[in-house]
Design an enzyme around this catalytic site. Structure first.
Site, mmCIF file in Angstrom:
data_model
loop_
_atom_site.group_PDB
_atom_site.id
_atom_site.type_symbol
_atom_site.label_atom_id
_atom_site.label_comp_id
_atom_site.label_asym_id
_atom_site.label_seq_id
_atom_site.Cartn_x
_atom_site.Cartn_y
_atom_site.Cartn_z
ATOM 1 N N ASP A 131 0.843 -1.191 0.000
ATOM 2 C CA ASP A 131 0.000 0.000 0.000
ATOM 3 C C ASP A 131 0.877 1.239 0.000
ATOM 4 O OD1 ASP A 131 -2.371 -1.409 0.098
ATOM 5 O OD2 ASP A 131 -2.701 -1.123 2.246
ATOM 6 N N ARG A 181 -0.933 -0.724 -8.857
ATOM 7 C CA ARG A 181 -2.287 -0.263 -8.503
ATOM 8 C C ARG A 181 -2.334 1.262 -8.599
ATOM 9 N NH1 ARG A 181 -3.615 -1.038 -2.446
ATOM 10 N NH2 ARG A 181 -3.793 -3.236 -2.985
HETATM 11 P P1 FDA Z 1 -14.050 9.101 -5.446
HETATM 12 O O1 FDA Z 1 -13.654 9.265 -4.029
HETATM 13 O O2 FDA Z 1 -14.157 10.353 -6.274
HETATM 14 O O3 FDA Z 1 -15.413 8.312 -5.477
HETATM 15 C C1 FDA Z 1 -16.146 8.067 -6.645
HETATM 16 C C2 FDA Z 1 -17.471 7.419 -6.276
HETATM 17 O O4 FDA Z 1 -17.218 6.170 -5.626
HETATM 18 C C3 FDA Z 1 -18.295 8.204 -5.264
HETATM 19 O O5 FDA Z 1 -19.091 9.166 -5.903
HETATM 20 C C4 FDA Z 1 -19.082 7.089 -4.614
HETATM 21 O O6 FDA Z 1 -20.128 6.698 -5.450
HETATM 22 C C5 FDA Z 1 -18.095 5.972 -4.544
HETATM 23 N N1 FDA Z 1 -17.310 6.015 -3.283
HETATM 24 C C6 FDA Z 1 -16.008 6.392 -3.178
HETATM 25 N N2 FDA Z 1 -15.578 6.283 -1.906
HETATM 26 C C7 FDA Z 1 -16.623 5.855 -1.198
HETATM 27 C C8 FDA Z 1 -16.806 5.547 0.161
HETATM 28 N N3 FDA Z 1 -15.819 5.664 1.063
HETATM 29 N N4 FDA Z 1 -18.036 5.119 0.552
HETATM 30 C C9 FDA Z 1 -19.029 4.968 -0.334
HETATM 31 N N5 FDA Z 1 -18.910 5.245 -1.647
HETATM 32 C C10 FDA Z 1 -17.740 5.682 -2.077
HETATM 33 N N6 FDA Z 1 -5.280 5.082 -1.215
HETATM 34 C C11 FDA Z 1 -4.000 5.327 -0.858
HETATM 35 O O7 FDA Z 1 -3.646 6.480 -0.577
HETATM 36 N N7 FDA Z 1 -3.103 4.285 -0.775
HETATM 37 C C12 FDA Z 1 -3.432 3.010 -1.088
HETATM 38 O O8 FDA Z 1 -2.588 2.109 -1.017
HETATM 39 C C13 FDA Z 1 -4.776 2.756 -1.484
HETATM 40 N N8 FDA Z 1 -5.191 1.489 -1.799
HETATM 41 C C14 FDA Z 1 -6.438 1.317 -2.354
HETATM 42 C C15 FDA Z 1 -6.829 0.058 -2.802
HETATM 43 C C16 FDA Z 1 -8.043 -0.102 -3.445
HETATM 44 C C17 FDA Z 1 -8.422 -1.443 -3.964
HETATM 45 C C18 FDA Z 1 -8.912 1.020 -3.621
HETATM 46 C C19 FDA Z 1 -10.217 0.895 -4.341
HETATM 47 C C20 FDA Z 1 -8.563 2.243 -3.114
HETATM 48 C C21 FDA Z 1 -7.352 2.405 -2.460
HETATM 49 N N9 FDA Z 1 -6.987 3.629 -1.930
HETATM 50 C C22 FDA Z 1 -5.684 3.835 -1.537
HETATM 51 C C23 FDA Z 1 -8.010 4.674 -1.715
HETATM 52 C C24 FDA Z 1 -8.082 5.652 -2.879
HETATM 53 O O9 FDA Z 1 -6.913 6.433 -2.918
HETATM 54 C C25 FDA Z 1 -9.291 6.587 -2.745
HETATM 55 O O10 FDA Z 1 -9.199 7.296 -1.560
HETATM 56 C C26 FDA Z 1 -10.627 5.852 -2.784
HETATM 57 O O11 FDA Z 1 -10.603 4.778 -3.675
HETATM 58 C C27 FDA Z 1 -11.732 6.798 -3.256
HETATM 59 O O12 FDA Z 1 -11.438 7.272 -4.554
HETATM 60 P P2 FDA Z 1 -12.274 6.845 -5.843
HETATM 61 O O13 FDA Z 1 -11.312 6.652 -6.953
HETATM 62 O O14 FDA Z 1 -13.128 5.708 -5.551
HETATM 63 O O15 FDA Z 1 -13.085 8.156 -6.246
#
Ligand code: FDA
Length: 305
Positions: A131, A181
């Site tokens: 991570d 990732r």
């Molecule tokens: P965004 O936050 O803009 O969300 C888009 C849409 O997704 C929202 O409108 C909603 O519909 C849905 N959604 C997103 N988050 C939600 C929540 N918490 N609850 C409910 N719905 C939600 N970060 C990091 O700094 N280091 C890491 O190692 C990782 N590892 C990692 C692994 C995996 C498998 C994932 C999916 C994510 C991470 N992250 C991470 C977290 C990542 O950086 C980020 O904070 C979250 O994925 C939210 O970003 P989105 O791309 O989903 O978009």
């Protein structure tokens, strides 16, 4: 709100209040598989049975004691043993935060512990992804990654599109066999190193995605954002990438229908499943991502009081 919650995620006084609120555990259940290895394995079994793959995260970060780093390492070794014993290792890998295995105390301690986890993963027949944490650790995490890949070329990297440096990191990492990732990034970062506007973070994500998809590595598209998932699907179709040369990743409890839709469409989908007692930092970052989650938490608090 996001900044306040991310600041709170590192404050001990707020941590005590949130951890002790009886309602927290009910809300946490939505995002965390449970406290024990049994909980983690049971959740993994369910997800795998529905056509998904898994990356398991033993919760914990910012470890400041050698004994704690050792205990976290042992927890991963026990988990990998169990995954092999129940024949889930082909579908379930582990995600490791270097700060949980001692990086903040001493980089070589983090490296040694991570190496032990990689050796156990190799025996079990699965992989490890490191991570990525806040920007002060990016260089040391990538250095540790490079050292581990010397022996275990399948160790996965994570890059965060909110960091200004990440396009360059993607170019360096998009090499044959390299598992990367791509996520937006979950920490509170200063303007000097990170884009602050959501639109800039999304545009950076698209640029990084294009680099990874055009490269020779194995991109892992970690986002719940519908626009980014659609863009990734388009890039995959346009590039003619084979189904086993990339994957989508989402967090446990977030957009589960979309996880199943993507898997049904023939993509590999990996669900990131955290488990363990030390859920506070992870939980607060999930609240920070979505105001609706905070409302859900407050509503649950009110209904209990
Ligand atoms: P965004 O936050 O803009 O969300 C888009 C849409 O997704 C929202 O409108 C909603 O519909 C849905 N959604 C997103 N988050 C939600 C929540 N918490 N609850 C409910 N719905 C939600 N970060 C990091 O700094 N280091 C890491 O190692 C990782 N590892 C990692 C692994 C995996 C498998 C994932 C999916 C994510 C991470 N992250 C991470 C977290 C990542 O950086 C980020 O904070 C979250 O994925 C939210 O970003 P989105 O791309 O989903 O978009």
């Amino acid at each position: 709100m996001r900044a306040a919650l991310l600041t709170a995620s590192r404050r001990k006084s707020v941590r005590r209040v949130v951890e002790r609120a009886p309602v927290s555990r009910n809300v946490v259940k939505r995002f965390v598989a449970g406290a024990s290895v049994d909980d983690a394995v049971a959740t993994t079994e369910q997800l795998v049975a529905s056509g998904l793959t898994v990356s398991l995260d033993h919760l914990g970060e910012d470890t400041t004691e050698i004994a704690h780093a050792k205990a976290t390492t042992s927890a991963y070794l026990a988990l990998l043993d169990r995954l092999a014993a129940v024949r889930l290792a082909a579908k379930a890998e582990v995600s490791v935060k270097l700060s949980a295995v001692g990086q903040a105390l001493d980089r070589s301690l983090g490296l040694d512990n991570a190496r032990e986890i990689c050796a156990a993963a190799a025996v079990a027949g699965t992989t490890v992804t490191l991570d990525m944490e806040d920007h002060t650790t990016t260089d040391s995490t990538l250095e540790t990654l490079a050292e581990l890949r010397g022996d275990y070329p399948w160790v996965g990297a994570v890059v965060q599109s909110y960091l200004r440096r990440t396009e360059a990191d993607c170019r360096a990492l998009a090499t044959a066999g390299s598992r990367v990732r791509l996520c937006k990034g979950a920490y509170k970062e200063p303007e000097s190193v990170a884009y602050q506007r959501g639109q800039d973070v999304d545009e950076s994500y698209l640029r990084c995605l294009a680099i990874l998809m055009a490269g020779r590595g194995y991109p892992m598209v970690a986002s719940h954002d519908p626009a980014l998932v659609e863009a990734a699907e388009r890039l995959v179709a346009g590039s003619g990438r084979a189904a086993d040369s990339y994957e989508f990743q989402m967090l446990y409890g977030i957009r589960p229908d979309e996880q199943r839709r993507l898997a049904g469409a023939g993509h590999t989908v990996r669900v990131y499943v955290p488990y363990g007692d030390d859920w506070y930092g992870y939980f607060m970052r999930r609240l920070a991502e979505r105001p609706a989650n905070v409302k859900f938490f407050l509503r649950a608090l009110r209904s209990r009081s």
